[in-house]
Design a protein around this motif. Sequence first.
Motif, PDB file in Angstrom:
ATOM      1  N   ASP A 190      38.645  53.203  33.792  1.00  0.00           N
ATOM      2  CA  ASP A 190      39.433  53.492  32.593  1.00  0.00           C
ATOM      3  C   ASP A 190      38.560  54.251  31.600  1.00  0.00           C
ATOM      4  N   ALA A 191      39.000  54.351  30.373  1.00  0.00           N
ATOM      5  CA  ALA A 191      38.277  55.126  29.357  1.00  0.00           C
ATOM      6  C   ALA A 191      36.882  54.565  29.073  1.00  0.00           C
ATOM      7  N   THR A 192      36.656  53.286  29.377  1.00  0.00           N
ATOM      8  CA  THR A 192      35.332  52.708  29.119  1.00  0.00           C
ATOM      9  C   THR A 192      34.386  52.866  30.310  1.00  0.00           C
ATOM     10  N   GLY A 193      34.898  53.285  31.466  1.00  0.00           N
ATOM     11  CA  GLY A 193      34.040  53.515  32.620  1.00  0.00           C
ATOM     12  C   GLY A 193      34.588  52.923  33.900  1.00  0.00           C
ATOM     13  N   ASN A 194      33.687  52.687  34.853  1.00  0.00           N
ATOM     14  CA  ASN A 194      33.998  52.097  36.151  1.00  0.00           C
ATOM     15  C   ASN A 194      33.335  50.727  36.183  1.00  0.00           C
ATOM     16  N   TYR A 195      34.116  49.684  36.514  1.00  0.00           N
ATOM     17  CA  TYR A 195      33.534  48.344  36.454  1.00  0.00           C
ATOM     18  C   TYR A 195      34.325  47.332  37.265  1.00  0.00           C
ATOM     19  N   PHE A 196      33.631  46.220  37.555  1.00  0.00           N
ATOM     20  CA  PHE A 196      34.253  45.036  38.145  1.00  0.00           C
ATOM     21  C   PHE A 196      34.604  44.101  36.995  1.00  0.00           C
ATOM     22  N   LYS A 197      35.762  43.433  37.092  1.00  0.00           N
ATOM     23  CA  LYS A 197      36.164  42.490  36.051  1.00  0.00           C
ATOM     24  C   LYS A 197      36.629  41.211  36.721  1.00  0.00           C
ATOM     25  N   PRO A 198      35.855  40.141  36.640  1.00  0.00           N
ATOM     26  CA  PRO A 198      34.526  40.008  36.048  1.00  0.00           C
ATOM     27  C   PRO A 198      33.467  40.586  36.982  1.00  0.00           C
ATOM     28  N   LYS A 199      32.279  40.826  36.429  1.00  0.00           N
ATOM     29  CA  LYS A 199      31.195  41.366  37.255  1.00  0.00           C
ATOM     30  C   LYS A 199      30.228  40.272  37.696  1.00  0.00           C
ATOM     31  N   ASP A 200      30.218  39.155  36.999  1.00  0.00           N
ATOM     32  CA  ASP A 200      29.387  38.021  37.380  1.00  0.00           C
ATOM     33  C   ASP A 200      30.309  36.869  37.754  1.00  0.00           C
ATOM     34  N   ILE A 201      30.147  36.387  38.986  1.00  0.00           N
ATOM     35  CA  ILE A 201      31.074  35.412  39.554  1.00  0.00           C
ATOM     36  C   ILE A 201      30.307  34.168  39.971  1.00  0.00           C
ATOM     37  N   SER A 202      30.869  33.017  39.676  1.00  0.00           N
ATOM     38  CA  SER A 202      30.331  31.742  40.171  1.00  0.00           C
ATOM     39  C   SER A 202      31.264  31.258  41.264  1.00  0.00           C
ATOM     40  N   ALA A 203      30.697  30.885  42.410  1.00  0.00           N
ATOM     41  CA  ALA A 203      31.513  30.469  43.549  1.00  0.00           C
ATOM     42  C   ALA A 203      30.814  29.356  44.316  1.00  0.00           C
ATOM     43  N   ARG A 204      31.558  28.744  45.220  1.00  0.00           N
ATOM     44  CA  ARG A 204      31.036  27.723  46.134  1.00  0.00           C
ATOM     45  C   ARG A 204      31.427  28.120  47.549  1.00  0.00           C
ATOM     46  N   LYS A 205      30.733  27.562  48.529  1.00  0.00           N
ATOM     47  CA  LYS A 205      31.125  27.793  49.915  1.00  0.00           C
ATOM     48  C   LYS A 205      32.588  27.396  50.074  1.00  0.00           C
ATOM     49  N   GLY A 206      33.339  28.241  50.774  1.00  0.00           N
ATOM     50  CA  GLY A 206      34.763  27.984  50.986  1.00  0.00           C
ATOM     51  C   GLY A 206      35.653  28.725  50.015  1.00  0.00           C
ATOM     52  N   ASP A 207      35.088  29.208  48.893  1.00  0.00           N
ATOM     53  CA  ASP A 207      35.885  30.011  47.967  1.00  0.00           C
ATOM     54  C   ASP A 207      36.148  31.384  48.588  1.00  0.00           C
ATOM     55  N   LEU A 208      37.200  32.014  48.144  1.00  0.00           N
ATOM     56  CA  LEU A 208      37.561  33.348  48.601  1.00  0.00           C
ATOM     57  C   LEU A 208      37.499  34.286  47.404  1.00  0.00           C
ATOM     58  N   ILE A 209      36.726  35.352  47.514  1.00  0.00           N
ATOM     59  CA  ILE A 209      36.689  36.364  46.450  1.00  0.00           C
ATOM     60  C   ILE A 209      37.608  37.484  46.886  1.00  0.00           C
ATOM     61  N   ARG A 210      38.622  37.745  46.087  1.00  0.00           N
ATOM     62  CA  ARG A 210      39.595  38.797  46.396  1.00  0.00           C
ATOM     63  C   ARG A 210      39.354  39.959  45.434  1.00  0.00           C
ATOM     64  N   TYR A 211      38.723  41.002  45.942  1.00  0.00           N
ATOM     65  CA  TYR A 211      38.503  42.223  45.173  1.00  0.00           C
ATOM     66  C   TYR A 211      39.788  43.029  45.233  1.00  0.00           C
ATOM     67  N   THR A 212      40.369  43.326  44.063  1.00  0.00           N
ATOM     68  CA  THR A 212      41.663  43.990  43.982  1.00  0.00           C
ATOM     69  C   THR A 212      41.539  45.275  43.177  1.00  0.00           C
ATOM     70  N   LEU A 213      41.984  46.388  43.760  1.00  0.00           N
ATOM     71  CA  LEU A 213      41.908  47.669  43.072  1.00  0.00           C
ATOM     72  C   LEU A 213      42.935  47.737  41.954  1.00  0.00           C
ATOM     73  N   GLY A 214      42.436  47.999  40.747  1.00  0.00           N
ATOM     74  CA  GLY A 214      43.313  48.237  39.614  1.00  0.00           C
ATOM     75  C   GLY A 214      43.566  49.730  39.485  1.00  0.00           C
ATOM     76  N   GLN A 215      42.509  50.476  39.174  1.00  0.00           N
ATOM     77  CA  GLN A 215      42.589  51.927  39.049  1.00  0.00           C
ATOM     78  C   GLN A 215      41.339  52.552  39.619  1.00  0.00           C
ATOM     79  N   GLY A 216      41.471  53.799  40.071  1.00  0.00           N
ATOM     80  CA  GLY A 216      40.332  54.532  40.575  1.00  0.00           C
ATOM     81  C   GLY A 216      40.232  54.435  42.086  1.00  0.00           C
ATOM     82  N   VAL A 217      39.080  54.832  42.605  1.00  0.00           N
ATOM     83  CA  VAL A 217      38.763  54.736  44.027  1.00  0.00           C
ATOM     84  C   VAL A 217      37.407  54.049  44.098  1.00  0.00           C
ATOM     85  N   HIS A 218      37.371  52.874  44.717  1.00  0.00           N
ATOM     86  CA  HIS A 218      36.163  52.055  44.717  1.00  0.00           C
ATOM     87  C   HIS A 218      35.980  51.365  46.068  1.00  0.00           C
ATOM     88  N   ASN A 219      34.769  50.852  46.279  1.00  0.00           N
ATOM     89  CA  ASN A 219      34.502  49.980  47.414  1.00  0.00           C
ATOM     90  C   ASN A 219      33.660  48.799  46.927  1.00  0.00           C
TER      91      ASN A 219
END
Length: 152
Positions: free
Chosen positions: A64-93
Motif C-alpha cells: 500500500d502507500a506505506t510500503g510492502n509488509y507482513f501484518k503482523p510481522k512478528d508472530i508468536s506460535a506453538r507447535k501445532g499452530d497453523l500460520i496462514r499467509y494471505t495475500l491482501g495486495q501486491g505480489v509476494h511470497n
Amino acid sequence: MRSSTSSFVTAVVVGAALVGCSRSDSAKGTTADSSASAAAPAAVSGALQPGPGGKIITVELITDATGNYFKPKDISARKGDLIRYTLGQGVHNVDFLPDSNAGKKGLPKASDMLQLPGQTFDVLVSWDAGKYYFQCDPHALLGMRGYVTVAP
C-alpha cells in the motif's frame, strides 16, 4: 491473407486464455504438486488445519502507500499452530531462508508468488522452540520480513 492472419491471432488469444486459466487454478492453491508436498510436509499451499489444540494465525501480505509488509510481522506460535499467509495486495511470497535460520530443521520451502488477493500459503508449525526468520524475496530489502517465535 487477412483471414488467415485473423484466424492465427484468434488462435493465439484463445490459447493464451486457456493457459492463463490453468495457471490461476494452481496459483489459488486448489491443486497441490505432490512432489512439493512430499519434499516439504510442513508447508503446503491450500487450506490445512492446525494440529490438536492448535490455532490459525493469519498474516496478511500487503502493498500500500506505506510500503510492502507482513501484518503482523512478528508472530508468536506453538507447535501445532497453523500460520496462514494471505495475500491482501501486491505480489509476494513467503520464504524461510535456510541461511537465515541456520541449524533449524523442518523449514518449509519458499512459497510460489501469490498474485491474486485472497490467495494463501499455509505453514504448519512443527519446529522446536526458537525464533525463525521469514521474508518476501522481492521485497526483503524494502523491509518485508518478519519472525515467528515458537514457544517451548
